[in-house]
Design a protein around this motif. Structure first.
Motif, PDB file in Angstrom:
ATOM      1  N   TRP A  32       0.835  -1.208   0.000  1.00 18.64           N
ATOM      2  CA  TRP A  32       0.000   0.000   0.000  1.00 18.64           C
ATOM      3  C   TRP A  32       0.868   1.255   0.000  1.00 18.64           C
ATOM      4  N   VAL A  33       1.890   1.263   0.844  1.00 15.89           N
ATOM      5  CA  VAL A  33       2.770   2.438   0.912  1.00 15.89           C
ATOM      6  C   VAL A  33       3.457   2.681  -0.431  1.00 15.89           C
ATOM      7  N   LEU A  34       3.997   1.630  -1.037  1.00 14.44           N
ATOM      8  CA  LEU A  34       4.751   1.783  -2.282  1.00 14.44           C
ATOM      9  C   LEU A  34       3.867   2.119  -3.476  1.00 14.44           C
ATOM     10  N   SER A  35       2.585   1.792  -3.389  1.00 13.00           N
ATOM     11  CA  SER A  35       1.681   2.100  -4.501  1.00 13.00           C
ATOM     12  C   SER A  35       0.838   3.333  -4.249  1.00 13.00           C
ATOM     13  N   SER A  36       0.877   3.882  -3.043  1.00 12.04           N
ATOM     14  CA  SER A  36      -0.077   4.923  -2.660  1.00 12.04           C
ATOM     15  C   SER A  36       0.090   6.210  -3.468  1.00 12.04           C
ATOM     16  N   PHE A  37       1.325   6.582  -3.813  1.00  9.67           N
ATOM     17  CA  PHE A  37       1.496   7.813  -4.596  1.00  9.67           C
ATOM     18  C   PHE A  37       0.848   7.676  -5.966  1.00  9.67           C
ATOM     19  N   PHE A  38       1.017   6.523  -6.578  1.00  6.57           N
ATOM     20  CA  PHE A  38       0.436   6.300  -7.902  1.00  6.57           C
ATOM     21  C   PHE A  38      -1.086   6.196  -7.819  1.00  6.57           C
ATOM     22  N   ILE A  39      -1.590   5.683  -6.699  1.00  5.21           N
ATOM     23  CA  ILE A  39      -3.032   5.675  -6.475  1.00  5.21           C
ATOM     24  C   ILE A  39      -3.545   7.116  -6.435  1.00  5.21           C
ATOM     25  N   GLY A  40      -2.792   8.000  -5.774  1.00  6.32           N
ATOM     26  CA  GLY A  40      -3.195   9.400  -5.663  1.00  6.32           C
ATOM     27  C   GLY A  40      -3.256  10.118  -6.991  1.00  6.32           C
ATOM     28  N   LEU A  41      -2.468   9.650  -7.965  1.00  5.10           N
ATOM     29  CA  LEU A  41      -2.509  10.299  -9.279  1.00  5.10           C
ATOM     30  C   LEU A  41      -3.885  10.164  -9.929  1.00  5.10           C
ATOM     31  N   GLY A  42      -4.646   9.156  -9.520  1.00  8.22           N
ATOM     32  CA  GLY A  42      -6.004   9.026 -10.025  1.00  8.22           C
ATOM     33  C   GLY A  42      -6.856  10.244  -9.693  1.00  8.22           C
ATOM     34  N   SER A  43      -6.566  10.906  -8.574  1.00  8.85           N
ATOM     35  CA  SER A  43      -7.279  12.140  -8.226  1.00  8.85           C
ATOM     36  C   SER A  43      -6.964  13.241  -9.217  1.00  8.85           C
ATOM     37  N   GLY A  44      -5.714  13.261  -9.696  1.00  3.20           N
ATOM     38  CA  GLY A  44      -5.351  14.230 -10.722  1.00  3.20           C
ATOM     39  C   GLY A  44      -6.093  13.982 -12.022  1.00  3.20           C
ATOM     40  N   VAL A  45      -6.221  12.706 -12.389  1.00  2.00           N
ATOM     41  CA  VAL A  45      -6.980  12.352 -13.592  1.00  2.00           C
ATOM     42  C   VAL A  45      -8.430  12.798 -13.444  1.00  2.00           C
ATOM     43  N   GLN A  46      -9.005  12.583 -12.263  1.00  4.44           N
ATOM     44  CA  GLN A  46     -10.399  12.962 -12.043  1.00  4.44           C
ATOM     45  C   GLN A  46     -10.578  14.470 -12.143  1.00  4.44           C
ATOM     46  N   ALA A  47      -9.704  15.243 -11.510  1.00  4.40           N
ATOM     47  CA  ALA A  47      -9.830  16.699 -11.547  1.00  4.40           C
ATOM     48  C   ALA A  47      -9.700  17.233 -12.968  1.00  4.40           C
ATOM     49  N   TYR A  48      -8.723  16.721 -13.712  1.00 15.20           N
ATOM     50  CA  TYR A  48      -8.505  17.179 -15.087  1.00 15.20           C
ATOM     51  C   TYR A  48      -9.705  16.821 -15.960  1.00 15.20           C
ATOM     52  N   THR A  49     -10.179  15.589 -15.838  1.00 13.39           N
ATOM     53  CA  THR A  49     -11.290  15.131 -16.661  1.00 13.39           C
ATOM     54  C   THR A  49     -12.556  15.930 -16.379  1.00 13.39           C
ATOM     55  N   ALA A  50     -12.844  16.145 -15.087  1.00 13.16           N
ATOM     56  CA  ALA A  50     -14.055  16.881 -14.723  1.00 13.16           C
ATOM     57  C   ALA A  50     -14.019  18.308 -15.273  1.00 13.16           C
ATOM     58  N   ARG A  51     -12.868  18.932 -15.268  1.00 11.58           N
ATOM     59  CA  ARG A  51     -12.783  20.303 -15.793  1.00 11.58           C
ATOM     60  C   ARG A  51     -13.007  20.336 -17.295  1.00 11.58           C
ATOM     61  N   ARG A  52     -12.489  19.342 -18.002  1.00 13.76           N
ATOM     62  CA  ARG A  52     -12.729  19.303 -19.448  1.00 13.76           C
ATOM     63  C   ARG A  52     -14.214  19.091 -19.751  1.00 13.76           C
TER      64      ARG A  52
END
Length: 321
Positions: free
Chosen positions: A67-87
């Motif tokens: 979980w620790v080693l994958s957590s940063f990459f999991i968080g990038l999904g929030s960036g995808v969501q924010a970008y997609t929602a704005r478009r």
């Protein structure tokens, strides 16, 4: 291009009931998906728990390291969501897949090599955290198989952000149920050697989880070619890595801090004993149920906020929040 998604209307044009329907329409499938995730964790704990307290302790520590080693990459999904929602809010349908495309390329070029290296040194990682040789010996095969699956996990969270950003959280729910069903079936067969398969024990649980994530990634790709910005998926324009990190890194770092706190807790419990470590894992898994509705509402409202910002309605964004 498919038109199954549309931007949320201006807040002033919605009645109070319609506002609730907008929030619940996005948030409820996410809440159900997150709840099913925790139920799956309980099922996994039950499956592994039948192998004994040592196996449960090894899985608890190994899963938290993963979980620790994958957590940063999991968080990038929030960036995808924010970008997609704005478009979506901007009416730029062709740009909605840009952050997803960038994140998937990042997974291939950066996350895959990292995961392979981490899997290769999994015994050293576990030995650095655990004080018990039996936990290290039992947990290393499980940890190695889970670390090898980090790219699938990262890709799946990118897809989750994409569907939630489009307001199509029901697709996320549908896929997570497919992942869970695959995980339970594969793990049970490999852990206990059912239907003539080899009995792999704890290692089988790790392989089952990674295989289920791979099934989920495959299903997400299948759906992305048929729903949403189908003509742009993997072929259209991409956002820059800087944009993706600007939006996703804060959530990624927050997730790293959150998961690291649990790792420290389990590392302390490991010093007490394997039975205590296994019991702590069970209790923490059950306790996490209490935060899932709030997380689901947060993820759902994040899409509404992003769409409002994309439509240049900042007051709507504040009100949705």
């Amino acid at each position: 291009m498919s038109n199954e998604f549309k931007a949320v209307p201006p807040l002033a044009s919605l009645s109070p009931r319609e506002r609730y329907e907008q929030v619940l329409g996005i948030a409820v499938p996410i809440i159900l998906a997150l709840t099913s995730q925790n139920l799956l964790n309980i099922v996994d704990t039950w499956i592994v728990g039948r192998l004994g307290s040592l196996a449960l302790a090894a899985v608890a520590l190994s899963a938290t390291i993963n979980w620790v080693l994958s957590s940063f990459f999991i968080g990038l999904g929030s960036g995808v969501q924010a970008y997609t929602a704005r478009r979506v809010g901007e009416g730029d349908d062709a740009g909605t897949a840009a952050a997803l495309n960038r994140c998937l390329r990042f997974v291939l070029t950066a996350v895959v090599p990292m995961a392979l290296v981490a899997s290769f040194v999994s015994d050293d990682l576990l030995a650095a955290i655990s004080s018990r040789d039996d936990v290290v010996l039992t947990g290393t095969p499980y940890l190695a198989s889970r670390l090898a699956g980090i790219p699938f996990l990262a890709a799946n969270f990118a897809f989750r952000g994409y569907w939630n950003g489009l307001g199509l959280s029901k697709i996320y729910l549908r896929t997570i149920l497919v992942i869970h069903a695959s995980n339970v079936a594969i793990s049970y067969v490999l852990v206990f050697g059912a239907f003539g398969f080899p009995e792999w024990g704890v290692f089988g649980a790790g392989v089952g989880s990674t295989a289920a994530q791979a099934v989920g990634t495959t299903y997400y790709i299948f759906l992305a070619r048929r729903v949403g910005a189908t003509g742009e998926f993997l072929r259209g324009r991409t956002s820059t890595l800087r944009e993706l990190l600007r939006l996703g890194a804060p959530a990624g770092l927050q997730t790293v801090a959150f998961s690291s706190a649990f790792l420290i807790f389990f590392a302390i419990t490991d010093r007490v004993g394997a039975r205590e470590l296994g019991a702590s894992h069970v209790l923490v898994t059950m306790a996490l149920v209490s935060i899932l509705p709030a997380v689901g509402f947060g993820l759902g409202c994040a899409s509404l906020v992003g769409q409002a910002l994309g439509a240049e309605r900042p007051e709507d964004a504040r009100t949705w929040g």
